[in-house]
Design an enzyme around this catalytic site. Structure first.
Site, PDB file in Angstrom:
ATOM      1  N   ALA A 446      57.582  22.284  47.831  1.00  0.00           N
ATOM      2  CA  ALA A 446      57.501  21.469  46.618  1.00  0.00           C
ATOM      3  C   ALA A 446      58.737  20.598  46.485  1.00  0.00           C
ATOM      4  O   ALA A 446      59.867  21.063  46.661  1.00  0.00           O
ATOM      5  CB  ALA A 446      57.343  22.353  45.379  1.00  0.00           C
ATOM      6  N   CYS A 447      58.511  19.342  46.191  1.00  0.00           N
ATOM      7  CA  CYS A 447      59.626  18.435  45.911  1.00  0.00           C
ATOM      8  C   CYS A 447      59.244  17.586  44.711  1.00  0.00           C
ATOM      9  O   CYS A 447      58.201  17.787  44.089  1.00  0.00           O
ATOM     10  CB  CYS A 447      59.969  17.573  47.120  1.00  0.00           C
ATOM     11  N   ASP A 448      60.073  16.628  44.388  1.00  0.00           N
ATOM     12  CA  ASP A 448      59.896  15.849  43.183  1.00  0.00           C
ATOM     13  C   ASP A 448      58.568  15.106  43.173  1.00  0.00           C
ATOM     14  O   ASP A 448      57.839  15.120  42.188  1.00  0.00           O
ATOM     15  CB  ASP A 448      61.047  14.850  43.045  1.00  0.00           C
TER      16      ASP A 448
END
Length: 538
Positions: A446-448
């Site tokens: 998960a990232c921005d």
């Protein structure tokens, strides 16, 4: 490996940082899924406006560009030149793509996306209806209006549904749902037309005036003082797509280009930092820098250089100086892009570059290319200076010692401990090895934004799991905002782990400093492999 399944107490400063990140992510979340539409619009303007690449072909330019007096178009000649059936009848085409796309398509896509983020498909539909009123009630493209009205309309729809939730008789659900959404959408469209639209026009004009003032006063490069640190704190997408893209698109419509598209997206500052580490870095930082250059400069994934800045926080000065140099160069030449460059690859930048500038046709490319080169040069020289000053000590202590010292020094400067930087320690003094209490079958990176760096990390771990002969484990990537708690294990970069814990509190969380080159992946593989061999102890 720093991993937890529960959320630790957060300090006030950390909570504020997470709140700002969430707000920024929400803004960029409305823009980023629709970047392809912005790029399509940019190419159409590049091809078909009067000064575009095919502007000389007037039948095409007049129709697809949509500029000039439609009554003066030689319709028979223009339409025959475009398309003709076997029996000699022409196929009707719309007059102008540039105007309708930026006036209607792009704002409605933004509004629909924002509405879906708040209240799913139903919210997206009402958001689009309401935003039409804002669009028609103004004379400029309503990107900012769409970013406000879209989520607001969806939120009102959500509140409205709660009023009669569980109170509708069986068989009347569809009737109530459709008519209530339609009536609310109608009312919001009317409000948007008479009240909301003019207000957002005033706000948009005010923001544009501020940008014009900064440009005329020669102060626009000062934006880099805010933008470059914001990037390292993972607010880059929020700054670029949440702020610069709406204002920049309005400028591009008026002048054919905008400098704002290159304030954050210029790959020069990051390139200079990575080249400096490739020559003068120590240990793993030096070894991994050449590969990071390819990913950052050619692939456009800027997040790849953030850990290098965090290793030596003084390097942020080089990033700021490089960013200011790039912005100043574009300001001098009057150069810019026709549409956002996303991802911030040099290829995307050149494809969206407008040839026009203050110096005349063709000089726009000179200005943009020089802005990248000079930004990279300045950031390289300053980064090299900082690295050379500590190189002897770095070689004596080794990278882990230097990294630990840099983190301690940064925490001392802040006056408090920092979980963001603590995760960068190669030997986590407070970390623990992951212990799973349930079978791990789904792993999410998960990232921005849910793209770019997280996709690369997922690919790396997926290959490692495959080579280990492990089956039945899926590895995917998505935005933190889309985490629904179903993942068994969530991998995030250090700066984003606290937000991931809040979104998926029952998952096992792994923090890494670099999605592309982390020793944590081998520990995850060992953990999953041991499960398949011995099972999980409850």
């Amino acid at each position: 490996m720093t991993t937890t399944a529960t959320s630790p107490a957060l300090s006030g400063g950390k909570k504020a940082q997470i709140a700002v990140q969430r707000f920024g992510t929400f803004l960029s979340g409305m823009i980023m899924p629709n970047i392809a539409a912005f790029i399509a619009w940019g190419f159409i303007t590049a091809l078909f406006i009067a000064t575009g690449w095919l502007g000389f072909w007037h039948p095409v330019a007049d129709i697809l560009g949509g500029f000039g007096d439609a009554s003066q178009i030689n319709w028979a000649h223009a339409m025959t030149a475009l398309s003709q059936t076997k029996d000699g009848n022409v196929i009707p085409v719309f007059v102008g793509l540039v105007g309708p796309m930026i006036t209607y398509l792009l704002p409605l896509l933004i509004a629909n996306t924002g509405g879906r983020m708040v209240y799913g498909e139903r919210g997206g539909v009402v958001a689009a209806i309401a935003t039409v009123g804002v669009i028609v009630g103004t004379t400029i493209p309503m990107f900012l209006g769409a970013m406000v009205m879209g989520p607001l309309a969806a939120l009102l729809t959500k509140w409205m549904d709660r009023i009669w939730e569980g109170k509708i008789k069986a068989g009347f659900e569809m009737l109530v749902n459709n008519f209530s959404a339609g009536i609310l959408g109608m009312l919001l469209a009317i409000v948007g037309f008479f009240g909301f639209g003019p207000i957002m026009t005033a706000v948009s004009n005010a923001l544009g005036a501020v940008v014009d003032f900064l440009v005329s006063a020669g102060l626009l490069p000062l934006l880099s003082i805010l933008v470059e640190p914001a990037k390292v704190l993972f607010l880059n997408n929020a700054v670029n797509h949440g702020v610069f893209t709406p204002i920049g698109t309005q400028q591009a419509l008026e002048t054919g280009r905008s400098i704002l598209f290159l304030v954050e997206a210029n790959p020069g500052p990051g390139l200079g930092i990575l080249v400096a580490f490739a020559f003068f870095g120590v240990g793993a930082a030096r070894a991994s820098a050449p590969g990071a250059i390819v990913i950052q400069f050619l692939g456009g994934i800027h997040e790849i250089y953030f850990p290098y800045v965090l290793m030596k926080p003084i390097i942020i000065v080089a990033a700021i100086a490089g960013g200011m140099t790039g912005v100043a160069t574009n300001a001098v030449f009057g150069s810019g892009l026709r549409a956002p460059a996303s991802p911030g690859s040099i290829f995307a930048v050149l494809l969206q570059t407008s040839g026009d500038s203050n110096f005349g046709p063709g000089w726009g490319y000179v200005g943009v290319i020089l802005s990248v080169i000079l930004a990279a040069t300045v950031s390289f020289l300053l980064s090299s200076l900082f690295l050379l000053r500590t190189r002897k000590r770095d070689l004596e202590l080794g990278e882990s010692g230097d990294l630990s010292a840099a983190i301690s020094a940064t925490e001392a400067n802040k006056g408090k401990s920092s979980s963001t930087l603590a995760g960068l320690r190669t030997s986590s003094e407070a970390g623990t090895t992951a212990v799973a209490t349930k079978p791990i079958s789904t792993i999410v990176f998960a990232c921005d934004a849910g793209m770019g760096s997280s996709a690369m990390g997922a690919s790396v771990l997926r290959n490692k799991i495959k080579k280990a002969g492990i089956e039945g484990v899926t590895v995917t990537n998505q935005a933190i905002a889309n985490l629904d708690g179903s993942a068994d294990l969530v991998v995030t970069q250090n700066q984003l782990t606290d937000r991931a814990r809040s979104a998926s509190p029952n998952s096992l969380h792994v923090s890494v400093d670099n999605f592309m080159n982390s020793p944590r992946y081998d520990e995850v593989v060992d953990l999953v492999a041991s499960q398949h061999q011995d099972g999980v102890q409850g």
